[in-house]
Design a protein around this motif. Sequence first.
Motif, PDB file in Angstrom:
ATOM      1  N   THR A 139       1.016  -1.255  -0.096  1.00 53.98           N
ATOM      2  CA  THR A 139      -0.181  -0.325   0.308  1.00 53.98           C
ATOM      3  C   THR A 139       0.811   1.316  -0.118  1.00 53.98           C
ATOM      4  OG1 THR A 139      -1.843  -1.042   1.374  1.00 53.98           O
ATOM      5  CG2 THR A 139      -2.023   1.996   1.146  1.00 53.98           C
ATOM      6  N   GLN A 140       1.428   1.434   0.811  1.00 51.64           N
ATOM      7  CA  GLN A 140       2.683   2.760   0.844  1.00 51.64           C
ATOM      8  C   GLN A 140       3.659   2.549  -0.556  1.00 51.64           C
ATOM      9  OE1 GLN A 140       5.000   1.876   4.559  1.00 51.64           O
ATOM     10  NE2 GLN A 140       2.770   2.181   5.649  1.00 51.64           N
ATOM     11  N   ALA A 141       3.278   1.171  -1.921  1.00 51.23           N
ATOM     12  CA  ALA A 141       4.587   2.302  -1.926  1.00 51.23           C
ATOM     13  C   ALA A 141       3.881   2.954  -3.267  1.00 51.23           C
ATOM     14  CB  ALA A 141       4.916   0.964  -2.943  1.00 51.23           C
ATOM     15  N   GLY A 142       2.703   3.192  -3.224  1.00 55.51           N
ATOM     16  CA  GLY A 142       2.170   4.267  -3.940  1.00 55.51           C
ATOM     17  C   GLY A 142       2.179   4.102  -5.748  1.00 55.51           C
ATOM     18  N   SER A 247      -8.480   3.966   0.589  1.00 53.34           N
ATOM     19  CA  SER A 247      -9.393   4.828  -1.194  1.00 53.34           C
ATOM     20  C   SER A 247      -7.894   5.912  -1.051  1.00 53.34           C
ATOM     21  CB  SER A 247     -10.238   5.838  -1.039  1.00 53.34           C
ATOM     22  OG  SER A 247     -10.690   6.301  -2.268  1.00 53.34           O
ATOM     23  N   SER A 248      -7.403   6.370  -2.216  1.00 53.81           N
ATOM     24  CA  SER A 248      -6.488   6.806  -2.839  1.00 53.81           C
ATOM     25  C   SER A 248      -5.940   7.959  -3.903  1.00 53.81           C
ATOM     26  CB  SER A 248      -4.891   6.227  -2.850  1.00 53.81           C
ATOM     27  OG  SER A 248      -5.355   5.371  -3.801  1.00 53.81           O
ATOM     28  N   TYR A 249      -5.454   8.319  -4.156  1.00 58.11           N
ATOM     29  CA  TYR A 249      -5.625   9.572  -5.542  1.00 58.11           C
ATOM     30  C   TYR A 249      -4.332   9.922  -5.410  1.00 58.11           C
ATOM     31  CZ  TYR A 249      -5.630  13.562  -8.302  1.00 58.11           C
ATOM     32  OH  TYR A 249      -5.864  14.891  -9.715  1.00 58.11           O
ATOM     33  N   SER A 250      -3.948  10.054  -7.586  1.00 55.32           N
ATOM     34  CA  SER A 250      -2.324  10.392  -7.361  1.00 55.32           C
ATOM     35  C   SER A 250      -2.658  11.528  -7.986  1.00 55.32           C
ATOM     36  CB  SER A 250      -1.939   8.509  -8.022  1.00 55.32           C
ATOM     37  OG  SER A 250      -1.953   7.574  -7.439  1.00 55.32           O
ATOM     38  N   THR A 251      -1.183  12.412  -7.903  1.00 55.51           N
ATOM     39  CA  THR A 251      -1.873  13.262  -8.449  1.00 55.51           C
ATOM     40  C   THR A 251      -0.840  13.687 -10.575  1.00 55.51           C
ATOM     41  OG1 THR A 251       0.594  14.071  -8.267  1.00 55.51           O
ATOM     42  CG2 THR A 251      -1.377  15.285  -6.701  1.00 55.51           C
ATOM     43  N   ASN A 252       0.145  12.066 -10.582  1.00 60.16           N
ATOM     44  CA  ASN A 252       0.797  12.038 -11.719  1.00 60.16           C
ATOM     45  C   ASN A 252      -0.314  12.355 -13.235  1.00 60.16           C
ATOM     46  OD1 ASN A 252       1.584  10.673 -14.288  1.00 60.16           O
ATOM     47  ND2 ASN A 252       3.368  12.489 -13.655  1.00 60.16           N
ATOM     48  N   ASN A 253      -1.424  11.267 -12.845  1.00 62.05           N
ATOM     49  CA  ASN A 253      -2.683  10.590 -14.082  1.00 62.05           C
ATOM     50  C   ASN A 253      -3.607  10.704 -13.319  1.00 62.05           C
ATOM     51  OD1 ASN A 253      -2.190   8.619 -11.779  1.00 62.05           O
ATOM     52  ND2 ASN A 253      -1.987   6.623 -13.993  1.00 62.05           N
ATOM     53  N   ASN A 725      -5.802   4.131   8.842  1.00 61.10           N
ATOM     54  CA  ASN A 725      -4.047   4.497   8.547  1.00 61.10           C
ATOM     55  C   ASN A 725      -4.812   5.842   7.509  1.00 61.10           C
ATOM     56  OD1 ASN A 725      -3.368   2.594   9.279  1.00 61.10           O
ATOM     57  ND2 ASN A 725      -4.057   1.157   8.079  1.00 61.10           N
ATOM     58  N   LEU A 726      -3.637   6.681   7.391  1.00 64.15           N
ATOM     59  CA  LEU A 726      -3.159   7.582   6.298  1.00 64.15           C
ATOM     60  C   LEU A 726      -1.997   7.597   6.397  1.00 64.15           C
ATOM     61  CD1 LEU A 726      -4.907  10.341   8.845  1.00 64.15           C
ATOM     62  CD2 LEU A 726      -5.986   9.273   6.639  1.00 64.15           C
ATOM     63  N   TRP A 727      -2.136   7.374   4.932  1.00 60.18           N
ATOM     64  CA  TRP A 727       0.165   7.776   4.379  1.00 60.18           C
ATOM     65  C   TRP A 727      -0.430   9.051   3.149  1.00 60.18           C
ATOM     66  CZ3 TRP A 727      -3.583   4.603   3.519  1.00 60.18           C
ATOM     67  CH2 TRP A 727      -4.111   3.783   1.802  1.00 60.18           C
ATOM     68  N   VAL A 728       0.500   8.929   2.920  1.00 56.04           N
ATOM     69  CA  VAL A 728       1.108   9.967   1.396  1.00 56.04           C
ATOM     70  C   VAL A 728       2.857   9.738   1.331  1.00 56.04           C
ATOM     71  CG1 VAL A 728       1.939  12.330   0.571  1.00 56.04           C
ATOM     72  CG2 VAL A 728      -0.641  12.501   3.001  1.00 56.04           C
ATOM     73  N   THR A 729       2.594   8.886  -0.350  1.00 56.89           N
ATOM     74  CA  THR A 729       3.777   8.827  -1.005  1.00 56.89           C
ATOM     75  C   THR A 729       4.268   9.736  -2.001  1.00 56.89           C
ATOM     76  OG1 THR A 729       3.047   6.671   0.132  1.00 56.89           O
ATOM     77  CG2 THR A 729       4.723   6.308  -1.886  1.00 56.89           C
ATOM     78  N   VAL A 757       2.360  12.018  -6.020  1.00 58.78           N
ATOM     79  CA  VAL A 757       2.194  12.289  -4.990  1.00 58.78           C
ATOM     80  C   VAL A 757       0.813  11.541  -4.748  1.00 58.78           C
ATOM     81  CG1 VAL A 757       2.278  14.048  -2.562  1.00 58.78           C
ATOM     82  CG2 VAL A 757       3.671  14.993  -4.655  1.00 58.78           C
ATOM     83  N   THR A 758       0.616  10.734  -4.165  1.00 56.16           N
ATOM     84  CA  THR A 758      -0.266   9.639  -3.898  1.00 56.16           C
ATOM     85  C   THR A 758      -0.774   9.886  -2.585  1.00 56.16           C
ATOM     86  OG1 THR A 758       0.627   8.063  -5.228  1.00 56.16           O
ATOM     87  CG2 THR A 758      -1.178   7.270  -3.369  1.00 56.16           C
ATOM     88  N   PHE A 759      -1.979   9.800  -1.727  1.00 62.51           N
ATOM     89  CA  PHE A 759      -2.633  10.075  -1.182  1.00 62.51           C
ATOM     90  C   PHE A 759      -3.327   9.394  -0.812  1.00 62.51           C
ATOM     91  CE2 PHE A 759      -1.887  14.743  -2.499  1.00 62.51           C
ATOM     92  CZ  PHE A 759      -1.135  14.997  -2.083  1.00 62.51           C
ATOM     93  N   GLY A 760      -3.852   8.492   1.197  1.00 58.97           N
ATOM     94  CA  GLY A 760      -4.208   7.804   0.783  1.00 58.97           C
ATOM     95  C   GLY A 760      -5.080   6.796   1.830  1.00 58.97           C
ATOM     96  N   ILE A 761      -5.678   6.557   2.278  1.00 63.74           N
ATOM     97  CA  ILE A 761      -6.358   5.894   3.830  1.00 63.74           C
ATOM     98  C   ILE A 761      -7.608   4.693   3.862  1.00 63.74           C
ATOM     99  CG2 ILE A 761      -7.575   8.244   4.324  1.00 63.74           C
ATOM    100  CD1 ILE A 761      -9.957   7.921   2.889  1.00 63.74           C
TER     101      ILE A 761
END
Length: 766
Positions: A139-142, A247-253, A725-729, A757-761
Amino acid sequence: MKKIKLLLAVMLYTFITTTAFATELAEFKGKVIDASTQEPLAGATIYITDLKAITTTNSDGEFTLKNVPAKGRFLLEVRFIGYKTHSQMIDLAVPTKLNITMQPSIIESAEIVITGSPFSSNNKTNSLSVVTVGKEKLTQAGGTNLIDAVAKVPGISQVSTGGAISKPVIRGLGYNRVLTMVDGAREEAQQWGDEHGIEVDQFSAARVEILKGPASLLYGSDALGGVINIIDDLVPAPGTHQGNFISSYSTNNGLTASSLMMQGNDNGFVYRGRASYKNAYGFSYKNAVVPNSGFNEFNLNGMVGLNKSWGYSHLTFSRFNTNVGLVEEGPDDSGDYLDEDGNQIDRSTAQRRDLNLPFQNINHYRAALNSNVILGKGQLRTTFAFQRNIRKEFEESRAEPGLNLNLNSYTYDLKYYFPNAGKWEPAIGVQGMYQENSNHGDEFLIPDYTSNNIGAFAYLKRNFENGAINIGARYDYKKVDGEGLVFDGEEVFSAFNNKFSNVSGSLGFAFEVAKDLVIKGNAGSGFRAPNIAELGANGRHEGTFRYEIGNSNLKQETSLQFDLGLEYTAHHITFGLNGFANRIFNYIYLGNFNNESKELENEDGGLETLPVYRFVQTKADLIGGEASVDFHLVKSLHFENSFSYVKGINRADDSPLAFIPAASLNNELRFEPEIKGFDGAYIKIGVTNVFKQARFDSFETQTNGYTLLDAGIGTSIKTAKGKFNLWVTGQNLLNKEYYNHLSRYKLANIYNPGRNVTFGISLPFM
């Protein structure tokens, strides 16, 4: 249709008849305490993976495993944060209450049980070169897909197609030389194609086991290079019901990815359901967005089963659906992307989430019945699976696909584990697969075909106090019948009938030669029959910028590999060193020879010239190794480092093999502070150094080296329902423009993805 009904009848019959063994309910009890203070450890997790059994300790450190067999030997695993993972063999026929002492450790808990070998084992008694990656690290690998998330494991690379598709490469071998296992069955999804990724829900993987080196003894053809074993969660303890939303969101695409899961255990009746959705527009680098490189994905999967005193039986089913845009052209000399009329495509247009032509639509259906029935003190493990892969490529019309492949695969796997006293562990098995593929479009790349193969093996393991040795042998037979085709008066495919057979074997050992120091070694042979594209392809391969021609006279590949490893695990440092040498006979590879090309009509009615790639064979060597050293000087600070290298040699003329990954060095500094009210907080920063690939085949080009900067931060908050859980990669934070040597888009001068940059919960409920 008859074969489908027959297979489903077999699966249903097996599922029903195993319930007849459910006569008495057995229990196994124990207690977990701190080795130094003798205080009970509440909340420790206890597993018996071979029985899919799990429970936790109460406030007094006591546990009870329910619905387990009354007899038999199994590997028990105990985990607790801040302690070294404990494993030991237990005999369920002995009613003695087990007392387990846990040793405090500053090293994070490792995935210790290895299930990809015939007998589940810990690291000290397993000779295979195996790496496991747990759910938290995945999960944390993004990563935008599952293989992307494990690509930094030493010895692992990926053939990438932007952010949508990644294919695993193990020690320089990929495609049909690496076998992917899902739900206990081999995945069959036309994996011969460059742009054909792994078709499994990324969120369903609780952990991934990676077997590096030939595993043909255990899995047959296509495991010549290794195995990616995707393992789902164990079911919860009896009386437990759980739910999770991630759920997560990635900024690149603009990737949005979400998954909802619910599971439970009602006195041995177990169930799980999951729905996942992903959507992304085109990926970007620097100031460019690659048009039509987006994708969307919707997955459904579930499981129902029984966990009883006779063992378990689980029926899993899934539907994987994805639409992937295909990029046909790279940027012009100015770095701009142009439409069909030669106009520049602006950023907002390139970031539209709807796909343009051409694109792929893939539906992959899977049903698998996994059972482990206790017969006396022995075990019979079976897997019956059916898969249907429907792959469509839309080039000229959204209504009618050009290429339309339908592949049905029926697989079976039966293994019997003889009763043993813990020293000698014998096992035998038989595996097989029947396939039928048909074309339903007006474009062709591979012929209609049927394939039938069967294999049988025998395996023996001898355990000692400080290690084990193992030996095994296997026989395989495979038959492939390709149908001829005449279309519009022109022969597209010539019929062929090929038969392949092989005897393979392996010998391995693992011994603790000194305290915390384990040495491992293996000598093994591998086997792979040519795939259908290598034997019979004749057509334009969309998305790969080439025309492919197969060779029905190809021989089977065989290999002989030696590997030696040294692993040291102490309180403040862990160290690993692995070296391998792999000789492959009749190595099959694709090449563009003498600049051969072919003129074809495109969708506009004009002509385009494509290079012609043909499949040929040679003798090849792959030599290399991996090294890792991790420092844990204080409890909260970890410095992890790894290096991997592989060299491919075409022995016909000592030239380099094509598509060999460059050497890489990965460093990560991870700080895990103790913060009141938070659990598992971390801050990490990583540097990836990929060296120049100056060894390349005649139709490839040199790839320069590059350095990428990654970082991440995250934490867990305990709630009454579980961990929130909360994370940003962050990946490629310096927005470096680079080509990976295995990127398929390198040929079109398209860089790999830039900053992301990926934001996840992750939120528990129920």
